[in-house]
Design an enzyme around this catalytic site. Structure first.
Site, PDB file in Angstrom:
ATOM      1  CG  ASN A   9      -4.917   6.920   4.458  1.00 51.92           C
ATOM      2  OD1 ASN A   9      -4.135   7.828   4.163  1.00 51.92           O
ATOM      3  ND2 ASN A   9      -4.771   5.676   4.021  1.00 51.92           N
ATOM      4  CE  LYS A  11      -6.454   5.383   0.888  1.00 53.43           C
ATOM      5  NZ  LYS A  11      -6.974   4.230   0.193  1.00 53.43           N
ATOM      6  CG  HIS A  92      -2.412   1.935   3.573  1.00 58.73           C
ATOM      7  ND1 HIS A  92      -2.663   1.597   2.272  1.00 58.73           N
ATOM      8  CD2 HIS A  92      -3.594   2.347   4.097  1.00 58.73           C
ATOM      9  CE1 HIS A  92      -3.950   1.806   2.013  1.00 58.73           C
ATOM     10  NE2 HIS A  92      -4.538   2.272   3.119  1.00 58.73           N
ATOM     11  CD  GLU A  94      -3.872   2.830  -1.056  1.00 59.16           C
ATOM     12  OE1 GLU A  94      -3.409   3.900  -0.625  1.00 59.16           O
ATOM     13  OE2 GLU A  94      -5.097   2.608  -1.152  1.00 59.16           O
ATOM     14  CD  GLU A 164      -7.156   0.279   5.924  1.00 54.48           C
ATOM     15  OE1 GLU A 164      -7.990   1.178   6.032  1.00 54.48           O
ATOM     16  OE2 GLU A 164      -6.123   0.388   5.247  1.00 54.48           O
ATOM     17  N   GLY A 170     -11.141   1.285  -1.297  1.00 49.80           N
ATOM     18  CA  GLY A 170     -11.376   2.112  -2.485  1.00 49.80           C
ATOM     19  C   GLY A 170     -12.242   1.458  -3.543  1.00 49.80           C
ATOM     20  CB  SER A 210     -15.622   0.667   0.807  1.00 49.62           C
ATOM     21  OG  SER A 210     -14.803   0.582  -0.334  1.00 49.62           O
TER      22      SER A 210
HETATM   23  P1  PGA Z   1     -11.205   3.736   1.516  1.00 52.64           P
HETATM   24  O1  PGA Z   1      -9.676   3.615   1.994  1.00 52.64           O
HETATM   25  O2  PGA Z   1     -12.018   4.206   2.708  1.00 52.64           O
HETATM   26  O3  PGA Z   1     -11.182   4.752   0.406  1.00 52.64           O
HETATM   27  O4  PGA Z   1     -11.640   2.378   1.059  1.00 52.64           O
HETATM   28  C1  PGA Z   1      -9.360   3.112   3.266  1.00 52.64           C
HETATM   29  C2  PGA Z   1      -7.866   3.067   3.461  1.00 52.64           C
HETATM   30  O5  PGA Z   1      -7.134   2.768   2.507  1.00 52.64           O
HETATM   31  O6  PGA Z   1      -7.366   3.323   4.576  1.00 52.64           O
END
Ligand code: PGA
Length: 249
Positions: A9, A11, A92, A94, A164, A170, A210
């Site tokens: 992803n 982003k 997601h 976010e 998630e 993140g 992460s």
């Molecule tokens: P990350 O993000 O691996 O940077 O923690 C995962 C995601 O948001 O899909």
């Protein structure tokens, strides 16, 4: 046997040049079979990625639930199909946190994605506060039931869930492999209750939050975890290649 998935992803990252560089660098090093490798990219990069990639499958990071109309700034399932995109991330955290995505919109988007034969990657997960209050399973149950309310699944191989935990996204603090397995197992039980075992046993459930080259092997080796949805580590070519290899443990 469920085929493992490594989904990046990106982003809101990468220009067109950086995206093409990634494809040229990564593709020759990828395992050809036995793992579905996906990159979910900003909408503006999708057409180039579809055109350039042979092994990597391409996904969007969001989609509107309408076919067309007065929805400024949005991308419709018709457009994704027209671009030959195969996957789409829905719900997601976010998008839920910053753009008012709700369980109801996620539900409508899943129905639309399936109508257009786009493969949804449906994200669910709890906040740290909810986990510490012992509410993880309640949150997952609520999100899964609402997301799949009234949804008919004909091809379970084409439906993907990503567990998630929000506190792991993140932050550099991944869930332990046991925490991830427990939640993914619970999600599979919820899917069994809704769709029956024949379908739930074929739906692939990913962990995300992460993931890195050090922790992924242990996570992917868990029984109910069929792959990873990877943010930060998907931006680095070498790490991404290594993570795809971990899927073939
Ligand atoms: P990350 O993000 O691996 O940077 O923690 C995962 C995601 O948001 O899909």
């Amino acid at each position: 046997m469920r085929k493992p998935i490594l989904a990046g992803n990106w982003k809101m990252n990468k220009t067109r040049d950086a995206a093409i560089h990634f494809i040229l660098e990564v593709e020759p090093k990828l395992p050809k079979d036995n793992v579905d490798v996906i990159v979910c990219a900003p909408a503006i990069l999708l057409r180039d990625l579809v055109k350039r990639s042979e092994v990597i499958k391409v996904g969007a990071q969001n989609m509107n639930e309408h076919d067309s109309g007065a929805y400024t700034g949005e991308i419709s399932p018709v457009m994704l199909k027209d671009t030959k995109v195969e996957y789409v991330i829905l719900g997601h955290s976010e998008r839920r946190a910053y753009y008012n995505e709700t369980d109801a919109t996620v539900n409508a988007k899943i129905k639309k994605a399936l109508e257009f034969e786009l493969k949804p990657i449906v994200c669910v997960g709890e906040t740290l506060e909810q986990r510490e209050a012992g509410k993880t399973n309640d949150v997952l149950s609520n999100q899964i039931k609402k997301a799949f309310d009234g949804v008919t699944i004909e091809n379970p191989e084409n439906v993907i869930i990503a567990y998630e935990p929000i506190w792991a996204i993140g932050t550099g603090k991944s869930a332990t492999s046991k925490e991830a397995q427990d939640s993914c197992k619970y999600i599979r039980e919820l899917l069994t209750n809704i769709f029956g075992e024949n379908i739930s046993s074929k739906i692939r459930i990913l962990y995300g939050g992460s993931i890195n080259v050090k922790n992924f092997k242990d996570i992917i080796s868990q029984e109910d975890i069929d792959g990873g949805l990877v943010g930060g580590s998907s931006l680095k070519e070498d790490d991404f290649v290594e993570l795809t290899k971990d899927c073939l443990y």
